[in-house]
Every structure is written in C-alpha cells, then in structure tokens.
Design a protein around this motif. Structure first.
Motif: not given
Length: 145
Positions: A77, A103-104, A106-107, A110-111, A122, A124-125
């Motif tokens: 991030s 954050k959501h 970003y996740e 990645a998913q 990853t 850590e946000f």
C-alpha cells in the motif's frame, strides 16, 4: 486506482525488522486507492497488472507477463501515490481514499491479482515499512484506471 510497477529480480518488505513479504523474480506493486475508486476498479487494475507484458522473451523483447514467467508479486500500500504537488512545497493527499476504504481496496486488489494467477505477498497497510528491491532493467511502469 493507481499503481507503480517495478520489474524486480527480488523484493522484500519488513516491519520492525521482520520480513513480512517478499518476491522475485516478478513485480513489486505499489498501489493506492483514490476517492472515486471501487472494487470494480481494483479488479480492472489487477487484471491489467497480471497481463501487462513487461518481461523479456527469448528475443529480449518485452513480450511476456508476470504469469508467463511464473513470477510473483509483492503488493504494498502506498497512499503517497495520491500526492498532489501542484501547489506549494508540501504534497496534499486529499484525493486518496479514506484509510478504511483504502485498506479494503488494497486487499481486494491483492486478492484479485492472486485470482488472476499471480502468487502474491503483501506489506502491512498503514505500517512503517522498509522496502528493499533489485529493479530489473530498470523497468518502472505507472498504471492508472
């Protein structure tokens, strides 16, 4: 969403001296969610990153994707990609998504990148991270959608 891709021989990210993610050869992806972004944009960006042909083929042309080389990605991030430097000497970040939603997304990015067949680790946000990398080329690509 905005992303800065770096083709790497290897890359790692540490928090408080402990390595929490690494890759290589492949991509280091710095990613930032913007105010008007949504899950659809995160998915579109992941699809683009998974298919972007920035790795050399046998003829040394950039003609292969991270999937084609069986590479992986380190996704970190990076809200500072939203920096507005148009006025004064201090960047503004008002166009970045709010932290919880950033954050959501970003996740989700990645998913979805992993769902497109790219192994992902990853950072850590929101953490103070130390990033190390060996840029291959160097090749650095800005992607925005």
């Amino acid at each position: 969403m905005r992303a800065l891709l770096q083709r790497v021989s290897r890359a790692s990210v540490s928090v408080a001296g402990k390595t929490i993610g690494q890759t290589g050869p492949g991509l280091m992806v710095l990613v930032c969610a913007m105010l008007d972004d949504d899950e659809k944009k995160a998915d579109q960006l992941a699809a683009k990153v998974s298919k972007l042909r920035i790795f050399k083929d046998d003829a040394r042309k950039m003609n292969r994707s991270v999937k084609d080389i069986d590479g992986s990605a380190l996704v970190i991030s990076q809200f500072t990609l939203a920096a507005d430097t148009s006025r004064g000497n201090r960047p503004g970040f008002s166009q970045a998504a709010a932290p919880d939603f950033g954050k959501h997304l970003y996740e989700v990015f990645a998913q979805r990148l992993e769902a497109y067949g790219v192994p992902v680790e990853t950072g850590e946000f929101g953490a103070d991270m130390a990033v190390e990398l060996v840029n291959d080329g160097p090749v650095t690509i800005w992607v925005e959608n």
